[in-house]
Scaffold this active site. Structure first.
Site, short mmCIF file in Angstrom:
data_model
loop_
_atom_site.label_atom_id
_atom_site.label_comp_id
_atom_site.label_asym_id
_atom_site.label_seq_id
_atom_site.Cartn_x
_atom_site.Cartn_y
_atom_site.Cartn_z
CD GLU A 194 28.71 87.33 64.21
OE1 GLU A 194 29.65 87.54 63.43
OE2 GLU A 194 27.55 87.12 63.82
CD GLU A 250 24.44 90.42 63.82
OE1 GLU A 250 24.79 89.90 62.74
OE2 GLU A 250 25.21 91.06 64.55
#
Ligand code: BGP
Length: 482
Positions: free
Chosen positions: A170, A382
């Site tokens: 991220e 995720e």
């Protein structure tokens, strides 16, 4: 698309769970580890919920054998975890700390003992504090060389046993929170120019690592994980449709186009130039970005929620640099970029207690977009639900988590039927762990860990939640009966 029958997940589909070093390990100063930017940041008053830290976290550093044994009981096919740079290079760029190398050697071997595929994240946000102090970390181009040295040390030590590598976790989030919203280290606000420069450094670090890894291990599988919130235009007013495009170019394609194509989206670069923002590149950067994109094996996707986009007048809302970290539902406000877009609530969808929109179909949407735009395989690195869980009689009833994961997996299965090449699905998370800004009360795991915000609380004992048994069955049947 509609299909009468589902072909289902592939035979070797990697059913997994994920974690990150800072959120689970603890042992923040053990065995030669250096301080990280997060070790420092959490000590600044007001930065985290009830001043929680990862000093002890859930003590995975000392209990990893117990945790991996539980993973094996559940039947996990892969465990995605990250490596703490400051355990390997306590000073960031000096000598290797052999104890750090050993810890991850042991963790990898423990996974392999149970035939669990280790999926390693090179960077999940914790950077040696020494580099922050030496040259402001990501702000300085020097970090690219130091990062590549760190990453190649990992490839050299673990590449014989680790095939799956995620370079960046991220990048869009740690840079936004670090340089625009002040909520992650180094805690800067509205530093637009720096934000884009830092991103370029991170892209170069990603790209050079991809190239180096493939030189060392041509059979390795590599990509980076992007926090993908797909967007829906509010309605069919053309200006809302165009605002959606602006949003995507600046918030989604800006990262995914670099990973997938090795270039920035044109309109975004034009817009930034009009704002006086210019990304400084060196000779050869574009070629390396392109080369890395051609060698990239998958797009990593962390999916939690989708976004609604509406046109935002030049005098419209900006951002407040705040988010709901308390779990008091409904406390978030609408934010946006004046002149471009704002992100109102989606009236059609429920939210979590932390105001994250729950949108299972958004996961299928992500997969479809990646497949048509980049034609890359996908690793869902995720996906999960943060909730208040209660331990009663050593049990946790979490039907809401089962419902959340089940609905997302049903949509993922449809994405596979649509032709998306999905390699893996990792829930966030395996055990409960530290939620960066939200403390220990926001729980995600299949395993309840007995600890609260207070560092001295709890036994750290592990308890299986109901969702543990549900996921066990999903894996056993390869997702046939969702
Ligand atoms: C992602 C991060 C994870 C994890 C997760 C849940 O952005 O990669 O590290 O924290 O989100 O977020 P939170 O802990 O804020 O609820």
């Amino acid at each position: 698309m509609y299909f009468k029958e589902s072909k289902g997940f592939k035979k070797d589909f990697l059913w997994g769970s994920a974690s990150a070093a800072y959120q689970v390990e603890g042992a923040y100063d053990a065995d030669g580890k250096g301080m990280s930017n997060w070790d420092e940041f959490v000590r600044i008053p007001g930065k985290t919920f009830k001043a929680t830290t990862g000093d002890k976290a859930v003590d995975h550093y000392h209990r990893f054998k117990e945790d991996v044994a539980l993973m094996a009981q559940l039947g996990l096919k892969t465990y995605r975890f990250s490596i703490a740079w400051s355990r390997i290079y306590p000073d960031g760029d000096g000598k290797v700390n052999q104890a750090g190398i050993e810890f991850y050697n042991n963790l990898i071997n423990e996974c392999l003992k149970y035939s669990i595929v280790p999926m390693v994240t090179v960077y999940h946000w914790d950077m040696p504090q020494a580099l922050e102090e030496k040259y402001n970390g990501w702000e300085n181009r020097q970090i690219v060389d130091d990062f590549v040295r760190y990453a190649t040390t990992l490839f050299r030590n673990y590449g014989d046993r680790v095939k799956h590598w995620i370079i960046m976790n991220e990048q869009n989030i740690f840079t936004r929170f670090g340089w625009l919203d002040g909520m992650h280290p180094p805690g800067k606000i509205d530093q637009q120019q720096l934000f884009y420069q830092v991103n370029h450094h991170a892209f170069m670090a990603h790209a050079r690592c991809v190239v180096s890894l493939k030189e060392m291990y041509p059979d390795a599988l590599v990509g980076s994980s992007f926090a993908y919130s797909p967007s829906y235009g509010l309605d069919c007013q053309p200006q809302n449709a165009m605002a959606k495009y602006d949003y995507d170019d600046l918030n989604n394609f800006f990262w995914m186009d670099v990973y997938g194509y090795g270039r920035y989206p044109k309109a975004a670069i034009r817009y930034l130039a009009s704002q006086g923002i210019e990304i400084k590149m060196e000779n050869g950067d574009e070629a390396i970005m392109k080369k890395a994109a051609s060698l990239t094996d998958f797009m990593g996707v962390n999916y939690y929620q989708s976004t609604v986009v509406e046109f935002n007048d030049i005098d419209g809302v900006g951002t407040t640099h705040e988010m709901n970290t308390t779990g008091k539902k409904g406390t978030s406000t609408v934010q946006g970029v004046p002149g471009l877009y704002k992100n109102p609530k989606n009236e059609f969808l429920p939210t979590t207690d932390w105001d994250w929109t729950i949108d299972p179909m958004g996961l299928r949407y992500c997969c479809r977009e990646i497949t048509s735009r980049y034609d890359l395989p996908i690793v869902i690195s995720e996906n999960g639900l943060g909730a208040f869980d209660k331990l009663e009689d050593e049990k946790v009833k979490d039907p809401y988590r089962v419902a959340y994961l089940q609905a997302h997996l049903q949509e993922l299965k449809k994405a596979v039927d649509d032709g998306c090449d999905v390699l893996a699905y990792c829930t966030w998370s395996f055990t409960d762990l530290l939620s960066w800004l939200n403390g220990y009360q926001k729980r995600y795991g299949f395993i309840y860990v007995d600890r609260q915000e207070d560092e001295n609380s709890g036994t750290l004992n592990r308890y299986k939640k109901d969702s543990f048994y549900w996921y066990q069955e999903v894996i056993r049947t390869n997702g046939e009966n969702l």
